[in-house]
Design a protein around this motif. Structure first.
Motif, PDB file in Angstrom:
ATOM      1  N   ALA A 135     -16.253  70.231  25.684  1.00  0.00           N
ATOM      2  CA  ALA A 135     -16.734  70.084  27.005  1.00  0.00           C
ATOM      3  C   ALA A 135     -15.965  71.128  27.966  1.00  0.00           C
ATOM      4  O   ALA A 135     -14.607  71.184  27.657  1.00  0.00           O
ATOM      5  N   LEU A 136     -16.428  71.811  28.700  1.00  0.00           N
ATOM      6  CA  LEU A 136     -15.704  72.802  29.800  1.00  0.00           C
ATOM      7  C   LEU A 136     -14.729  71.903  30.706  1.00  0.00           C
ATOM      8  O   LEU A 136     -15.134  70.979  31.311  1.00  0.00           O
ATOM      9  N   ILE A 137     -13.546  72.474  30.619  1.00  0.00           N
ATOM     10  CA  ILE A 137     -12.481  71.713  31.419  1.00  0.00           C
ATOM     11  C   ILE A 137     -12.477  72.422  32.819  1.00  0.00           C
ATOM     12  O   ILE A 137     -12.107  73.517  32.858  1.00  0.00           O
ATOM     13  N   GLU A 138     -12.528  71.850  33.766  1.00  0.00           N
ATOM     14  CA  GLU A 138     -12.350  72.455  35.261  1.00  0.00           C
ATOM     15  C   GLU A 138     -11.063  71.855  35.502  1.00  0.00           C
ATOM     16  O   GLU A 138     -10.632  70.905  36.170  1.00  0.00           O
ATOM     17  N   GLU A 139      -9.982  72.674  35.121  1.00  0.00           N
ATOM     18  CA  GLU A 139      -8.313  72.420  35.273  1.00  0.00           C
ATOM     19  C   GLU A 139      -8.119  72.337  36.644  1.00  0.00           C
ATOM     20  O   GLU A 139      -8.485  73.105  37.640  1.00  0.00           O
ATOM     21  N   ASP A 140      -7.094  71.265  37.098  1.00  0.00           N
ATOM     22  CA  ASP A 140      -6.538  71.240  38.269  1.00  0.00           C
ATOM     23  C   ASP A 140      -5.494  72.204  38.302  1.00  0.00           C
ATOM     24  O   ASP A 140      -4.653  72.446  37.490  1.00  0.00           O
ATOM     25  N   SER A 141      -5.397  72.720  39.485  1.00  0.00           N
ATOM     26  CA  SER A 141      -4.330  74.014  39.699  1.00  0.00           C
ATOM     27  C   SER A 141      -2.828  73.431  39.388  1.00  0.00           C
ATOM     28  O   SER A 141      -2.069  74.174  38.700  1.00  0.00           O
ATOM     29  N   LYS A 142      -2.683  72.119  39.919  1.00  0.00           N
ATOM     30  CA  LYS A 142      -1.293  71.460  39.569  1.00  0.00           C
ATOM     31  C   LYS A 142      -0.888  71.335  37.929  1.00  0.00           C
ATOM     32  O   LYS A 142       0.127  71.557  37.562  1.00  0.00           O
ATOM     33  N   GLU A 143      -2.121  70.900  37.363  1.00  0.00           N
ATOM     34  CA  GLU A 143      -1.829  70.529  35.960  1.00  0.00           C
ATOM     35  C   GLU A 143      -1.743  71.788  35.249  1.00  0.00           C
ATOM     36  O   GLU A 143      -1.075  71.886  34.193  1.00  0.00           O
ATOM     37  N   ALA A 144      -2.551  72.888  35.549  1.00  0.00           N
ATOM     38  CA  ALA A 144      -2.567  73.986  34.709  1.00  0.00           C
ATOM     39  C   ALA A 144      -1.188  74.634  34.951  1.00  0.00           C
ATOM     40  O   ALA A 144      -0.954  75.644  33.989  1.00  0.00           O
ATOM     41  N   SER A 145      -0.380  74.515  36.019  1.00  0.00           N
ATOM     42  CA  SER A 145       0.628  75.175  36.247  1.00  0.00           C
ATOM     43  C   SER A 145       1.967  74.606  35.672  1.00  0.00           C
ATOM     44  O   SER A 145       3.163  75.001  35.836  1.00  0.00           O
ATOM     45  N   THR A 146       1.688  73.420  35.088  1.00  0.00           N
ATOM     46  CA  THR A 146       3.054  72.960  34.695  1.00  0.00           C
ATOM     47  C   THR A 146       3.441  73.054  33.307  1.00  0.00           C
ATOM     48  O   THR A 146       2.496  73.615  32.373  1.00  0.00           O
ATOM     49  N   LEU A 147       4.717  73.012  32.939  1.00  0.00           N
ATOM     50  CA  LEU A 147       5.361  73.425  31.441  1.00  0.00           C
ATOM     51  C   LEU A 147       6.142  72.071  31.153  1.00  0.00           C
ATOM     52  O   LEU A 147       6.388  71.327  31.948  1.00  0.00           O
ATOM     53  N   THR A 148       6.388  72.073  30.023  1.00  0.00           N
ATOM     54  CA  THR A 148       6.850  70.959  29.429  1.00  0.00           C
ATOM     55  C   THR A 148       8.208  71.537  28.550  1.00  0.00           C
ATOM     56  O   THR A 148       8.041  72.196  27.589  1.00  0.00           O
ATOM     57  N   CYS A 149       9.338  71.053  29.142  1.00  0.00           N
ATOM     58  CA  CYS A 149      10.732  71.530  28.481  1.00  0.00           C
ATOM     59  C   CYS A 149      11.419  70.542  27.704  1.00  0.00           C
ATOM     60  O   CYS A 149      11.058  69.060  28.006  1.00  0.00           O
ATOM     61  N   ARG A 150      12.351  70.916  26.844  1.00  0.00           N
ATOM     62  CA  ARG A 150      12.805  69.416  25.946  1.00  0.00           C
ATOM     63  C   ARG A 150      14.288  70.122  26.101  1.00  0.00           C
ATOM     64  O   ARG A 150      14.775  70.958  25.944  1.00  0.00           O
ATOM     65  N   LEU A 151      15.325  69.047  26.295  1.00  0.00           N
ATOM     66  CA  LEU A 151      16.613  69.029  26.451  1.00  0.00           C
ATOM     67  C   LEU A 151      17.247  68.012  25.428  1.00  0.00           C
ATOM     68  O   LEU A 151      16.564  66.848  25.138  1.00  0.00           O
ATOM     69  N   HIS A 152      18.488  68.690  25.150  1.00  0.00           N
ATOM     70  CA  HIS A 152      19.192  67.716  24.131  1.00  0.00           C
ATOM     71  C   HIS A 152      20.472  67.304  25.005  1.00  0.00           C
ATOM     72  O   HIS A 152      21.085  67.914  25.729  1.00  0.00           O
ATOM     73  N   ILE A 153      20.456  65.698  25.047  1.00  0.00           N
ATOM     74  CA  ILE A 153      21.518  65.242  26.004  1.00  0.00           C
ATOM     75  C   ILE A 153      22.871  64.350  25.292  1.00  0.00           C
ATOM     76  O   ILE A 153      22.328  63.617  24.234  1.00  0.00           O
ATOM     77  N   LYS A 154      23.846  64.945  25.369  1.00  0.00           N
ATOM     78  CA  LYS A 154      25.069  64.614  24.890  1.00  0.00           C
ATOM     79  C   LYS A 154      25.841  63.415  25.930  1.00  0.00           C
ATOM     80  O   LYS A 154      25.843  63.486  26.716  1.00  0.00           O
ATOM     81  N   GLY A 155      26.068  62.384  25.092  1.00  0.00           N
ATOM     82  CA  GLY A 155      26.984  61.122  25.676  1.00  0.00           C
ATOM     83  C   GLY A 155      26.325  60.040  25.866  1.00  0.00           C
ATOM     84  O   GLY A 155      26.826  59.125  26.523  1.00  0.00           O
ATOM     85  N   MET A 156      24.981  59.921  25.757  1.00  0.00           N
ATOM     86  CA  MET A 156      24.197  58.655  25.752  1.00  0.00           C
ATOM     87  C   MET A 156      24.652  57.491  24.908  1.00  0.00           C
ATOM     88  O   MET A 156      24.698  57.970  23.812  1.00  0.00           O
ATOM     89  N   THR A 157      24.954  56.348  25.188  1.00  0.00           N
ATOM     90  CA  THR A 157      25.458  55.515  24.351  1.00  0.00           C
ATOM     91  C   THR A 157      24.438  53.907  24.541  1.00  0.00           C
ATOM     92  O   THR A 157      24.381  53.415  23.313  1.00  0.00           O
ATOM     93  N   CYS A 158      23.798  53.977  25.363  1.00  0.00           N
ATOM     94  CA  CYS A 158      22.769  52.733  25.224  1.00  0.00           C
ATOM     95  C   CYS A 158      21.773  53.257  26.058  1.00  0.00           C
ATOM     96  O   CYS A 158      21.287  54.051  26.728  1.00  0.00           O
ATOM     97  N   THR A 159      20.744  52.055  26.234  1.00  0.00           N
ATOM     98  CA  THR A 159      19.387  52.215  26.920  1.00  0.00           C
ATOM     99  C   THR A 159      19.614  52.427  28.491  1.00  0.00           C
ATOM    100  O   THR A 159      18.896  53.149  28.895  1.00  0.00           O
ATOM    101  N   THR A 160      20.719  51.639  28.958  1.00  0.00           N
ATOM    102  CA  THR A 160      21.214  51.906  30.452  1.00  0.00           C
ATOM    103  C   THR A 160      21.204  53.623  30.581  1.00  0.00           C
ATOM    104  O   THR A 160      21.146  54.096  31.650  1.00  0.00           O
ATOM    105  N   CYS A 161      22.206  54.238  29.759  1.00  0.00           N
ATOM    106  CA  CYS A 161      22.100  55.562  30.132  1.00  0.00           C
ATOM    107  C   CYS A 161      21.028  56.550  30.160  1.00  0.00           C
ATOM    108  O   CYS A 161      20.704  57.276  30.932  1.00  0.00           O
ATOM    109  N   SER A 162      20.237  55.958  28.991  1.00  0.00           N
ATOM    110  CA  SER A 162      18.817  56.945  29.209  1.00  0.00           C
ATOM    111  C   SER A 162      18.011  56.734  30.134  1.00  0.00           C
ATOM    112  O   SER A 162      17.473  57.492  30.728  1.00  0.00           O
TER     113      SER A 162
END
Length: 708
Positions: free
Chosen positions: A122-149
């Motif tokens: 199916a042809l997608i009529e992309e929303d301009s906001k969704e089309a312009s988003t990027l997904t980045c990934r970070l490695h986070i040091k120092g988290m010890t429990c769920t409250t930190c995350s």
């Protein structure tokens, strides 16, 4: 349905449209674009760039793809159409992006072609906001429990431009979907740093190939800048990032125009032979950090044990040994004994030097209005330590006060928690081994063939497989792994593609057939032209799929995260209530006096119960159980050839009572295995096995000669 799709594809191949009316194989002359667009559209003169207004980009939703082989068949079918400049199929997001010339082919025809392959489109009529988003990934040091995350996740979601943020405690990573026009990856890292944790960028989300090179022989920062300028002058270079401390260069590039071998040649020519460039060791950043963290926890535990064991012995063991007991009970000042003084001296470095990480974690959490596991540990151990300190000082200044200390409680708690942290980080390290095994499916080296302009073979050389560039010709010998995605230009063989398709039977390959990186060449020599390298390869897409699955939160995990948000304040409240109830009960004779040990009073007994409730309750088990199970499940499944799309699928798996397999050979290995033997004649077993081995070796040689 399958037969109808096959029939339609055959009819389309013969020039018939969906309504079975014949259509011309090529457009009529008046429909040809003029000038450069015409030259580019019919595939001639790639150096001539068509005007952008003559091209159009369409995004299609493709439902039903399960692996890269499906994506390859869709991509191949689209590229067969006239007027297609480029087509890219993303099996992870079930999408296909097509760049085409509307004068030659329409969006409906592209959609019908995808459906003829056997998938819904199916042809997608992309929303301009969704089309312009990027997904980045970070490695986070120092988290010890769920409250930190949860704290980091809330901080990221509050940033303007962030659409969605997921922080996984088990992997110590964050996945953020953001609008690059409103916020950058550097700002996201700064936001994480402001919450008290350290962020390391893994990917920015920009769809590009990236490689890291280590430069040797560079001695000044000026030389590094010269190298940077030389690389930026190359065509196809998008970004060059230099780390002068590690002598590391990160290069983002367009694989259609350049590649890592060109970078190495430019760097070495820039330094007139003084500079040496090599690929930076894999997993350098995160792996070295993980090893360092394991080493730190191990050393902290050993030092803590060194001080805690004498504290434990003087308070729990030596008191029952007559001679030693008398020496420890010797008074130093007033009622202060040698044993209490020794325990105070030995437990102090455990509390404030070895256990300083818990103070740092508590400060970071409380500064942002949250309470984590470090807060519980700091409160519990400090309560025991400072009450003991008060008791010791009171004994030293008062001639009639008999003190009771809990120095062994605080030091032993810190030692046990450090041991638990050490075992926890070891377990988290092992959960990512499945990803490493997937990456190891790709061979480390490849045989590169060089040709002259006439196509004659000049020679061959062994190179690092990460140095393969698009359109390189790779030689694959029998028994070796295919180093990259591509198609066969010479030779014929059988390739074991079970890692992708699940089929145990080897697939015949000849000139024009496509091959997938990481698969095993059974027999015969193949010459393969590389088409997808680096992050574009099928194996890289599988690795990204597994990483995304490990980041996804199961529904039950979301419930656990909500509970853990209020867990620490609840535990502190219950601890205070426990102390208060026991203290009041003791004061008003609510329980027999015989319950109180001879070395304590009612206040000290109540204090011990309160400390026990505070320290023994840990939200880590609540927050780590589900993500660790998801990581292990998806990782083990991937290593066995089963790709699982996150924790939601795993959580729903218990409802499955019937499984249907659509392929023969999926449940078998495709190779016969001897499961039992029976001798009908008296013969030594080792002689029988020697005869069988000799016969098998002879049979294999005969079959190989027949096949050749």
């Amino acid at each position: 349905m399958a037969s109808r799709a096959f029939l339609m594809s055959c009819l389309r191949a013969e020039g018939f449209s969906r309504d079975l009316s014949p259509r011309p194989r090529y457009p009529s002359m008046p429909r040809y674009p003029k000038g450069a667009a015409a030259v580019s559209a019919i595939g001639c003169g790639n150096d001539v760039e068509a005007p952008p207004e003559d091209r159009r980009t369409a995004m299609f939703s493709v439902i039903g793809m399960t692996c890269s082989a499906c994506a390859g068949s869709v991509e191949k079918a689209i590229k067969r159409l006239p007027g297609i400049q480029n087509a890219a199929v993303d099996v992870l997001n079930n999408r296909a992006q097509v760049i085409f010339y509307p004068n030659f082919v329409s969006e409906d025809e592209i959609r019908e072609t995808i459906e003829d392959v056997g998938f819904e489109a199916a042809l997608i009529e992309e929303d301009s906001k969704e089309a312009s988003t990027l997904t980045c990934r970070l490695h986070i040091k120092g988290m010890t429990c769920t409250t930190c995350s949860n704290t980091v996740e809330s901080a990221l979601q509050s940033v303007l431009g962030v659409r969605k943020a997921i922080v996984a405690l088990a992997t110590e990573e964050a996945e953020i979907r953001y609008d690059p026009k409103l916020v950058s990856a550097d700002q996201l890292m700064k936001q994480v740093d402001e919450t008290g944790f350290e962020a390391i960028l893994i990917t920015t989300g920009v769809d590009r190939n990236k490689i890291q090179l280590k430069i040797e022989g560079v001695r000044t920062e000026r030389s590094m800048r010269i190298v940077e300028s030389s690389l930026q002058a190359l065509p196809g270079i998008e970004e060059v990032d230099i780390d002068p401390i590690l002598y590391k260069v990160s290069v983002s590039y367009k694989p259609d125009q350049t590649g890592p071998r060109n970078f190495i040649e430019v760097i070495q020519s820039t330094g007139s032979g003084r500079f040496l460039a090599t690929i930076y060791p894999q997993g350098g950043g995160r792996e070295s950090h993980k090893r360092e963290e394991i080493k730190q926890y191990y050393q902290s535990f050993l030092w803590s044990l060194l001080f805690t064991i004498p504290v434990f012995l003087t308070s729990m063991v030596f008191m029952y040994i007559p001679g030693v007991n008398h020496a420890l009970d010797t008074k130093v000042v007033n009622m202060l004994t040698i044993g209490e003084l020794l325990r105070w001296i030995l437990s102090t470095p455990v509390q404030f030097i070895i256990g300083r990480r818990f103070y740092i974690g508590s400060y970071k959490a409380l500064r942002h209005g949250s309470a984590n596991m470090d807060v519980l540990i700091a409160l519990g151990t400090n309560t025991a330590y400072f009450y003991s300190l008060y008791s010791v000082l009171r004994a030293a200044t008062s001639p009639n006060f008999e003190s009771t200390d809990f120095f062994e409680t605080s030091s032993m708690l810190i030692s046990f928690i450090l041991l638990g942290k050490y075992l926890e980080i070891l377990a988290k390290g092992k959960t990512s081994e499945a990803i490493a095994k997937l990456i190891d499916l790709a061979p480390e080296t490849a045989i590169l063939l060089t040709h002259d302009e006439s196509g004659n073979l000049l020679g061959e050389s062994e190179i690092d497989s990460r140095l393969i560039q698009k359109n390189d010709v790779i030689k694959v010998v029998p028994g070796a792994k295919v180093a990259c995605d591509g198609f066969v230009i010479w030779g014929q063989s059988h390739v074991n593609e079970s890692m992708i398709t699940g089929e145990a039977r080897p697939v015949a390959k000849r000139k024009g057939d496509s091959v997938i990186g990481g698969t095993v060449n059974e027999n015969g020599v193949l010459h393969v032209r590389a088409t997808h390298v680096g992050s574009e390869s099928a194996l890289s897409q599988i690795v990204r799929l597994v990483e995304s699955a490990q980041m996804a939160k199961a529904p039950v995990q979301k419930s656990a995260d909500r509970i853990s948000k209020y867990f620490v304040p609840l535990v502190i409240t219950l601890s205070l209530l426990t102390w208060l109830v026991w203290f009041l009960s003791g004061k008003y004779n609510g329980y027999p006096k015989s319950w109180i040990p001879s070395s304590m009073d009612s206040f000290q007994l109540a204090l011990q119960f309160g400390i026990s409730v505070m320290v023994i309750a840990c939200p880590c088990a609540l927050g780590l159980a589900t993500p660790t199970a998801v990581m292990v499940g998806t990782g083990v499944g991937a290593s066995q050839g089963v790709l699982i799309k996150g924790g939601k699928a795993l959580e729903s798996a218990h409802k499955v009572n019937c499984i249907v397999f659509d392929k023969t050979g999926t449940l078998t290995t495709g190779k016969p295995v001897v499961i039992s033997t029976r001798l009908l004649k008296n013969i030594a077993l080792h002689e029988f096995y020697e005869c069988v081995a000799a016969a098998e070796a002879t049979t294999y040689n005969i079959q190989y000669l027949d096949a050749s």
